[in-house]
Design a protein around this motif. Structure first.
Motif, PDB file in Angstrom:
ATOM      1  N   TYR A 234       0.808  -1.215   0.000  1.00 54.50           N
ATOM      2  CA  TYR A 234       0.000   0.000   0.000  1.00 54.50           C
ATOM      3  C   TYR A 234       0.848   1.275   0.000  1.00 54.50           C
ATOM      4  CZ  TYR A 234      -3.746  -3.215   1.365  1.00 54.50           C
ATOM      5  OH  TYR A 234      -4.639  -4.242   1.396  1.00 54.50           O
ATOM      6  N   LEU A 235       2.064   1.207   0.473  1.00 57.94           N
ATOM      7  CA  LEU A 235       2.873   2.408   0.660  1.00 57.94           C
ATOM      8  C   LEU A 235       3.725   2.696  -0.572  1.00 57.94           C
ATOM      9  CD1 LEU A 235       4.156   1.736   4.292  1.00 57.94           C
ATOM     10  CD2 LEU A 235       2.028   2.848   3.566  1.00 57.94           C
ATOM     11  N   TYR A 236       4.037   3.974  -0.750  1.00 57.39           N
ATOM     12  CA  TYR A 236       5.032   4.367  -1.741  1.00 57.39           C
ATOM     13  C   TYR A 236       5.740   5.611  -1.230  1.00 57.39           C
ATOM     14  CZ  TYR A 236       1.810   7.983  -3.522  1.00 57.39           C
ATOM     15  OH  TYR A 236       0.990   9.068  -3.658  1.00 57.39           O
ATOM     16  N   TRP A 237       6.875   5.919  -1.823  1.00 57.63           N
ATOM     17  CA  TRP A 237       7.745   6.962  -1.300  1.00 57.63           C
ATOM     18  C   TRP A 237       8.117   7.964  -2.398  1.00 57.63           C
ATOM     19  CZ3 TRP A 237       7.839   1.938   0.080  1.00 57.63           C
ATOM     20  CH2 TRP A 237       7.788   1.632   1.450  1.00 57.63           C
ATOM     21  N   THR A 238       8.275   9.204  -1.980  1.00 61.32           N
ATOM     22  CA  THR A 238       8.830  10.249  -2.837  1.00 61.32           C
ATOM     23  C   THR A 238      10.104  10.757  -2.181  1.00 61.32           C
ATOM     24  OG1 THR A 238       6.647  10.909  -3.625  1.00 61.32           O
ATOM     25  CG2 THR A 238       8.442  12.468  -3.937  1.00 61.32           C
ATOM     26  N   VAL A 239      11.169  10.829  -2.950  1.00 66.46           N
ATOM     27  CA  VAL A 239      12.475  11.196  -2.405  1.00 66.46           C
ATOM     28  C   VAL A 239      12.992  12.414  -3.155  1.00 66.46           C
ATOM     29  CG1 VAL A 239      14.828  10.425  -1.928  1.00 66.46           C
ATOM     30  CG2 VAL A 239      12.939   8.767  -1.890  1.00 66.46           C
ATOM     31  N   GLU A 240      13.376  13.455  -2.402  1.00 67.67           N
ATOM     32  CA  GLU A 240      14.062  14.621  -2.969  1.00 67.67           C
ATOM     33  C   GLU A 240      15.551  14.446  -2.667  1.00 67.67           C
ATOM     34  OE1 GLU A 240      12.768  17.079  -4.698  1.00 67.67           O
ATOM     35  OE2 GLU A 240      10.674  16.465  -4.510  1.00 67.67           O
ATOM     36  N   LEU A 241      16.353  14.298  -3.700  1.00 65.61           N
ATOM     37  CA  LEU A 241      17.775  13.998  -3.530  1.00 65.61           C
ATOM     38  C   LEU A 241      18.625  15.080  -4.173  1.00 65.61           C
ATOM     39  CD1 LEU A 241      20.147  12.057  -2.811  1.00 65.61           C
ATOM     40  CD2 LEU A 241      19.762  10.965  -5.045  1.00 65.61           C
ATOM     41  N   GLN A 242      19.522  15.665  -3.383  1.00 68.89           N
ATOM     42  CA  GLN A 242      20.529  16.592  -3.904  1.00 68.89           C
ATOM     43  C   GLN A 242      21.868  15.871  -3.888  1.00 68.89           C
ATOM     44  OE1 GLN A 242      20.665  20.349  -1.916  1.00 68.89           O
ATOM     45  NE2 GLN A 242      18.657  21.020  -2.663  1.00 68.89           N
ATOM     46  N   SER A 243      22.433  15.653  -5.086  1.00 67.41           N
ATOM     47  CA  SER A 243      23.657  14.849  -5.177  1.00 67.41           C
ATOM     48  C   SER A 243      24.370  15.186  -6.476  1.00 67.41           C
ATOM     49  CB  SER A 243      23.319  13.357  -5.120  1.00 67.41           C
ATOM     50  OG  SER A 243      24.466  12.570  -5.301  1.00 67.41           O
ATOM     51  N   ASP A 244      25.624  14.788  -6.542  1.00 71.62           N
ATOM     52  CA  ASP A 244      26.394  14.976  -7.772  1.00 71.62           C
ATOM     53  C   ASP A 244      26.406  13.720  -8.634  1.00 71.62           C
ATOM     54  OD1 ASP A 244      27.842  13.383  -6.120  1.00 71.62           O
ATOM     55  OD2 ASP A 244      29.715  14.538  -6.240  1.00 71.62           O
ATOM     56  N   VAL A 245      25.581  12.717  -8.294  1.00 72.45           N
ATOM     57  CA  VAL A 245      25.504  11.500  -9.096  1.00 72.45           C
ATOM     58  C   VAL A 245      24.610  11.750 -10.307  1.00 72.45           C
ATOM     59  CG1 VAL A 245      25.838  10.048  -7.065  1.00 72.45           C
ATOM     60  CG2 VAL A 245      23.525  10.592  -7.822  1.00 72.45           C
ATOM     61  N   ASP A 246      24.667  10.840 -11.271  1.00 72.60           N
ATOM     62  CA  ASP A 246      23.791  10.958 -12.427  1.00 72.60           C
ATOM     63  C   ASP A 246      22.619   9.985 -12.283  1.00 72.60           C
ATOM     64  OD1 ASP A 246      24.874   8.495 -12.920  1.00 72.60           O
ATOM     65  OD2 ASP A 246      26.139   9.152 -14.587  1.00 72.60           O
ATOM     66  N   GLU A 247      21.700  10.046 -13.227  1.00 76.03           N
ATOM     67  CA  GLU A 247      20.494   9.227 -13.141  1.00 76.03           C
ATOM     68  C   GLU A 247      20.797   7.743 -13.235  1.00 76.03           C
ATOM     69  OE1 GLU A 247      17.418  10.485 -15.749  1.00 76.03           O
ATOM     70  OE2 GLU A 247      17.678  12.615 -15.330  1.00 76.03           O
ATOM     71  N   ALA A 248      21.846   7.381 -13.992  1.00 75.93           N
ATOM     72  CA  ALA A 248      22.198   5.965 -14.126  1.00 75.93           C
ATOM     73  C   ALA A 248      22.590   5.374 -12.779  1.00 75.93           C
ATOM     74  CB  ALA A 248      23.328   5.801 -15.141  1.00 75.93           C
ATOM     75  N   GLU A 249      23.318   6.156 -11.950  1.00 69.60           N
ATOM     76  CA  GLU A 249      23.712   5.664 -10.632  1.00 69.60           C
ATOM     77  C   GLU A 249      22.504   5.508  -9.716  1.00 69.60           C
ATOM     78  OE1 GLU A 249      27.426   7.231  -8.840  1.00 69.60           O
ATOM     79  OE2 GLU A 249      27.520   8.536 -10.601  1.00 69.60           O
ATOM     80  N   ILE A 250      21.542   6.415  -9.839  1.00 70.58           N
ATOM     81  CA  ILE A 250      20.324   6.285  -9.031  1.00 70.58           C
ATOM     82  C   ILE A 250      19.548   5.040  -9.460  1.00 70.58           C
ATOM     83  CG2 ILE A 250      18.134   7.381  -8.444  1.00 70.58           C
ATOM     84  CD1 ILE A 250      19.496  10.091  -8.855  1.00 70.58           C
TER      85      ILE A 250
END
Length: 758
Positions: A234-250
């Motif tokens: 039932y649950l889901y999450w929203t994450v605000e991330l400030q980082s120097d990584v790129d989308e592929a690493e996420i």
């Protein structure tokens, strides 16, 4: 064993099937590391394999497996983080842990027991490796090696500070890094994610390690407790991330749950930097300084930039160029160009798109399909024979339809055989473990080299080939290779080498086990055979015949009984097992260089293309792939080497000639060769021979039917088949016939004459 009525039984079975694939990937990765390939992807493959096994085992409460995999994973994580470089000793422990992990998976699947002492010993080795690396505690903060750059700004504020006219500048800690990006990640797990033992907490923790993270859990879909279904997500999450990584690493943080969740990653615009205004007098002074130094510095370092007053005053020079309005192409700094190119980075690894979908099917269903195809082939042969005997025109509709039916039958048979065919890679990986254990038992330094792992062969052949290969590998390590001292004295490398290769030749699969040892000590072998009463003392044997003494029951060159050898059981069992598969085994050895055992096996044990021939009123079938030519003899073509040993001239060379009817005991030797039909046979070792038959009847697919163990295994008879008219025909092993050819003089002339082959 697990309860078949358990609803989790099917998922559990799927987990153990996946474990086999993961263990195979683990062995591949460790072998690559052992070969010197220490790139990051190889290390990640090894880590992910152990991590996935641990995650799945946790879902089924396999505590022993989880505990060992967790410790193994911890050490591999040290390697992945660069805090540990695996040397030869560490890789040896890794291989042992991979073997033990395989054992734990097996006993967990079969509900068996495994001695705890082995687990404790390996866990201690892993702890020792962790102690050597000086790994930090899990909750310790990672030390960041950072030295701030010093920037001198002489603003010449004069007395402004005292007048209180200077605006307070923001702290540098409050400003985002120029290379930092802000991502919004929406992560919604599906029900299947939890069934596979995965936990959202680990993904969220991975994101938190990438940078500053703000996590919001959405519970709007959560029902009342009375309506709550425990298996439902039932649950889901929203994450605000400030980082120097790129989308592929996420995306890589969610690679273990790909397809088991809804994942959306979006990158916020890069111009959302907070702007700060300075007092007019300070801004004016900065403009003047910028104009003064422009000719001396800016032209040498950066392209022309817009006026400083148009940008946020506290931003870096490179950021000023990026955060302003539209620019000309020649005004874009290298940093800005790289940032503009970054959106082209794919959101997922390229290998994910190329992944193939796989359907797992019960082996029993495949076997039933193979049997049905065999019956289809038999019925097709019966139909063909019936129509041919009816006298129909070859151009009639019925005969044309029959040809199409034959083509369709062949396509179906080929497709089914491809389903049964498997690479020998899994078998070769098992032999790697045998080499490690055997070399440790005899205290020798041995390395296994494999080639042709992608060679495909029938699954049944692979399963029944494991025991013979195990005997041969142990024999090569124990008897074939010398001790380290003897190798050094002989000018050889201290490390012994065992080669295991597979290849397709002449429609068969050939597997070779070779070593670079001292070769077969033929005088010693001959003397042992005489002492054991296996041969008479006055026996005069060729080198090849002495080598074949190794296959006699009860023969062993070991002087001491050990876990590996000395009991006289081994090579005779190997030959019996190979012959039961319709194969044969040969030996070649050179003193001081090494020994090679060659196994030749049929590609499949179900269907083959055969040539139906007539010999002394008997119908026989020969594998079509060994027949390279047919000849009609004249008496002038045949030359007698000695009584009972003949050769036939084939163009510029001579080939040994054998009467198939005589060799099988169907008739006496023939005297007149005029008009006789001869089949020219080629074998995978390159040798050739000629077999005399009465006539050729047909060329067709036949279904292989194994002979029952209660039947005497006559030399040269591989199996049997059912023809279209219901008649049973024997399938011949031509190499076995030639090897055992007796000739009229009762001597082993076949091996001698084969050397005359052109």
């Amino acid at each position: 064993m697990s309860d078949p009525n358990d609803p989790m039984a099917e998922i559990r079975a799927s987990f153990f099937i996946e474990c086999e694939e993961l263990l195979e990937a683990l062995q591949d990765g460790l072998q690559s590391l052992d070969d010197g390939d220490e790139d990051a992807e190889t290390i990640n493959v090894v880590f992910r394999a152990v991590h996935s096994i641990k995650g799945g085992a946790g879902a089924f409460g396999l505590e022993d497996l989880v505990r060992f995999a967790h410790r193994f994973e911890t050490v591999l994580d040290e390697v992945r983080a660069g805090r540990m470089t695996p040397d030869a000793d560490a890789l040896k422990i890794f291989f042992q842990c991979a073997d033990h992990l395989s054992d734990l998976v097996r006993v967990s699947r079969d509900d068996g027991d495994l001695p705890d002492d082995k687990t404790a010993e390996l866990l201690q080795h892993l702890d020792d490796l962790l102690g050597e690396t000086g790994a930090p505690e899990e909750d310790a903060e990672e030390e960041i090696d950072f030295q701030p750059a010093v920037l001198s700004l002489d603003l010449d504020l004069g007395d402004a500070e005292d007048d209180g006219d200077v605006a307070e500048l923001p702290s540098l800690d409050d400003l985002p890094s120029p290379s930092t990006s802000t991502f919004t990640i929406m992560f919604r797990p599906e029900n299947e994610l939890f069934d596979t033992g995965n936990e959202p907490f680990h993904m969220l923790r991975s994101l938190d390690e990438m940078g500053e993270c703000k996590v919001t859990c959405h519970m709007d879909s959560l029902p009342d407790i009375a309506d709550l279904i425990p298996e439902q997500s039932y649950l889901y999450w929203t994450v605000e991330l400030q980082s120097d990584v790129d989308e592929a690493e996420i995306s890589a943080a969610f690679e273990f749950v790909e397809g088991l969740c809804t994942l959306e990653i979006s990158k916020q615009a890069s111009d959302s930097v907070t702007e700060y205004e300075l007092p007019d007098d300070i801004a004016t002074d900065m403009d003047a300084d910028a104009e003064t130094s422009e000719a001396d510095q800016t032209d040498e370092v950066l392209p022309s930039l817009p006026e400083i007053s148009e940008a946020p005053a506290v931003s870096g020079v490179a950021d000023v160029a990026e955060s302003n309005g539209p620019q000309k192409e020649d005004q874009v700094t290298p940093t800005a160009a790289e940032k503009q190119a970054s959106p082209a980075t794919p959101k997922s690894p390229p290998t994910a798109a190329a992944a193939k979908s796989v359907v797992r099917v019960d082996l029993d269903r495949i076997e039933r399909l193979v049997n049905l195809v065999g019956e289809l082939v038999i019925n097709q042969a019966m139909l063909s024979q019936s129509l041919e005997s009816s006298g129909l025109s070859p151009h009639s509709d019925a005969m044309n339809g029959l040809e199409e039916f034959q083509r369709l039958t062949r396509d179906i048979q080929d497709s089914v055989m491809m389903i049964r065919a498997q690479p020998v890679k899994s078998l070769f990986q098992r032999m790697s473990r045998i080499v490690r254990e055997a070399s440790a038992a005899v205290e020798k330094n041995v390395r296994l080299h494999t080639e042709g792992e992608s060679t495909e062969v029938d699954k049944t052949v692979i399963e029944r080939l494991a025991d013979p290969l195990t005997h041969m590998i142990r024999n090569a390590v124990d008897h074939g290779l010398e001790s380290s001292e003897d190798r050094i004295a002989a000018g050889k490398p201290e490390e012994g080498r065992v080669n295991l290769t597979a290849a397709h030749r002449s429609g068969r699969v050939v597997i070779e086990v070779s070593d670079d040892g001292g070769g077969i000590n033929r005088p010693k072998v001959l003397q042992i055979a005489i002492d054991k009463g296996l041969i008479p003392e006055d026996a005069n044997l060729s080198d090849s015949e002495i080598d074949n003494l190794l296959f006699l029951p009860g023969f062993s060159t070991a002087t001491v009984v050990s876990d590996l050898s000395g009991r006289g059981v081994g090579m005779d069992v190997v030959r019996t097992s190979i012959q039961a598969l319709g194969g044969r085994i040969t030996i070649t050895s050179t003193p001081g260089v090494g020994t090679t055992f060659s196994i030749s096996l049929p590609l499949t044990l179900a269907v083959l293309d055969g040539m139906v021939v007539q010999v002394a009123d008997e119908t026989l079938v020969l594998p079509l792939n060994v027949v390279i030519e047919t000849l009609t003899l004249t008496n002038e073509d045949v030359e007698m080497v000695r009584p009972g040993a003949n050769v036939v001239r084939v163009r510029s060379g001579f080939v040994p000639l054998f009467d198939l009817g005589q060799e099988l005991g169907y008739r006496a030797p023939i005297d007149d060769y005029e008009g006789s039909v001869v089949l020219l046979i080629a074998h995978e070792d390159g040798s050739r021979a000629a077999l005399i038959i009465d006539s050729i009847q047909d060329q067709r697919q036949v279904v292989i039917k194994g002979l029952d163990d209660s039947f005497y295994r006559a030399p040269g008879i591989a199996a049997a088949t059912i023809l279209g008219d219901g008649q049973i025909a024997l399938i011949l092993d031509t190499s076995d016939i030639i090897t055992n050819a007796i000739g009229a003089a009762g001597s082993p002339s076949a091996q001698t004459l084969t050397g005359l082959s052109a």
